[in-house]
Design a protein around this motif. Structure first.
Motif, PDB file in Angstrom:
ATOM      1  N   LEU A  37      84.253  65.010  38.958  1.00 30.90           N
ATOM      2  CA  LEU A  37      83.468  66.121  39.483  1.00 30.90           C
ATOM      3  C   LEU A  37      84.304  67.397  39.552  1.00 30.90           C
ATOM      4  O   LEU A  37      83.827  68.481  39.186  1.00 30.90           O
ATOM      5  N   ALA A  38      85.544  67.276  39.971  1.00 36.13           N
ATOM      6  CA  ALA A  38      86.425  68.443  40.029  1.00 36.13           C
ATOM      7  C   ALA A  38      86.664  69.010  38.633  1.00 36.13           C
ATOM      8  O   ALA A  38      86.692  70.233  38.446  1.00 36.13           O
ATOM      9  N   ALA A  39      86.813  68.132  37.644  1.00 39.26           N
ATOM     10  CA  ALA A  39      87.020  68.589  36.271  1.00 39.26           C
ATOM     11  C   ALA A  39      85.776  69.306  35.746  1.00 39.26           C
ATOM     12  O   ALA A  39      85.878  70.347  35.082  1.00 39.26           O
ATOM     13  N   TYR A  40      84.584  68.760  36.046  1.00 36.06           N
ATOM     14  CA  TYR A  40      83.344  69.432  35.641  1.00 36.06           C
ATOM     15  C   TYR A  40      83.205  70.791  36.317  1.00 36.06           C
ATOM     16  O   TYR A  40      82.766  71.756  35.707  1.00 36.06           O
ATOM     17  N   ASN A  41      83.572  70.878  37.581  1.00 35.23           N
ATOM     18  CA  ASN A  41      83.500  72.163  38.281  1.00 35.23           C
ATOM     19  C   ASN A  41      84.468  73.175  37.687  1.00 35.23           C
ATOM     20  O   ASN A  41      84.150  74.356  37.576  1.00 35.23           O
ATOM     21  N   ASP A  42      85.654  72.714  37.295  1.00 35.73           N
ATOM     22  CA  ASP A  42      86.604  73.601  36.617  1.00 35.73           C
ATOM     23  C   ASP A  42      86.027  74.088  35.295  1.00 35.73           C
ATOM     24  O   ASP A  42      86.134  75.260  34.954  1.00 35.73           O
ATOM     25  N   ALA A  43      85.411  73.177  34.546  1.00 38.94           N
ATOM     26  CA  ALA A  43      84.811  73.548  33.266  1.00 38.94           C
ATOM     27  C   ALA A  43      83.668  74.535  33.477  1.00 38.94           C
ATOM     28  O   ALA A  43      83.503  75.476  32.693  1.00 38.94           O
ATOM     29  N   LEU A  44      82.889  74.335  34.530  1.00 35.30           N
ATOM     30  CA  LEU A  44      81.789  75.252  34.826  1.00 35.30           C
ATOM     31  C   LEU A  44      82.316  76.665  35.086  1.00 35.30           C
ATOM     32  O   LEU A  44      81.757  77.640  34.596  1.00 35.30           O
ATOM     33  N   LYS A  45      83.400  76.759  35.832  1.00 33.75           N
ATOM     34  CA  LYS A  45      84.000  78.072  36.102  1.00 33.75           C
ATOM     35  C   LYS A  45      84.418  78.758  34.810  1.00 33.75           C
ATOM     36  O   LYS A  45      84.204  79.955  34.625  1.00 33.75           O
ATOM     37  N   VAL A  46      85.032  77.986  33.906  1.00 33.60           N
ATOM     38  CA  VAL A  46      85.466  78.547  32.622  1.00 33.60           C
ATOM     39  C   VAL A  46      84.262  79.013  31.817  1.00 33.60           C
ATOM     40  O   VAL A  46      84.252  80.120  31.266  1.00 33.60           O
ATOM     41  N   LYS A  47      83.227  78.188  31.743  1.00 37.32           N
ATOM     42  CA  LYS A  47      82.043  78.535  30.965  1.00 37.32           C
ATOM     43  C   LYS A  47      81.315  79.741  31.555  1.00 37.32           C
ATOM     44  O   LYS A  47      80.830  80.597  30.812  1.00 37.32           O
ATOM     45  N   LEU A  48      81.235  79.815  32.876  1.00 35.98           N
ATOM     46  CA  LEU A  48      80.594  80.970  33.500  1.00 35.98           C
ATOM     47  C   LEU A  48      81.358  82.250  33.185  1.00 35.98           C
ATOM     48  O   LEU A  48      80.759  83.291  32.914  1.00 35.98           O
ATOM     49  N   LYS A  49      82.665  82.161  33.197  1.00 36.99           N
ATOM     50  CA  LYS A  49      83.488  83.330  32.914  1.00 36.99           C
ATOM     51  C   LYS A  49      83.384  83.745  31.450  1.00 36.99           C
ATOM     52  O   LYS A  49      83.273  84.926  31.137  1.00 36.99           O
TER      53      LYS A  49
END
Length: 104
Positions: free
Chosen positions: A40-52
């Motif tokens: 879940l933490a890895a997905y949240n990190d990926a989400l931050k990257v994709k949003l940016k």
């Protein structure tokens, strides 16, 4: 895979995989040796990257939110799962239309 999850968890993923990082997170969720909280933490990190990089309306953001919803559902965090699923559906419908097979 625990070592991979720990490496991916922090800023090291940019140095190791660059833009490829978000594509490989799903493999971690299928390994019983990786705790779901790490996935879940890895997905949240990926989400931050994709949003940016891509913005909040991009299809890949919707798919990542859907994956976050699935992990939350597996962890019995149903309220968080529902929020992620609803946001994912809104983005996916906006990109693909209401009659697309990924929406139905």
């Amino acid at each position: 895979l625990n070592v991979i999850a720990k490496i991916l968890r922090r800023d090291c993923y940019r140095r190791l995989w660059g833009n490829l990082y978000p594509r490989y997170i799903g493999y971690l969720s299928y390994s019983p040796s990786v705790p779901m909280c790490e996935v879940l933490a890895a997905y949240n990190d990926a989400l931050k990257v994709k949003l940016k990089k891509r913005g909040c309306k991009h299809l890949s953001v919707g798919k990542t939110l859907n994956n976050i919803g699935s992990i939350n559902f597996k962890n019995r965090n149903h309220n968080d799962a529902l929020k992620a699923y609803e946001e994912a559906r809104r983005i996916i419908v906006a990109n693909l239309g209401p009659t697309h097979l990924d929406v139905a």
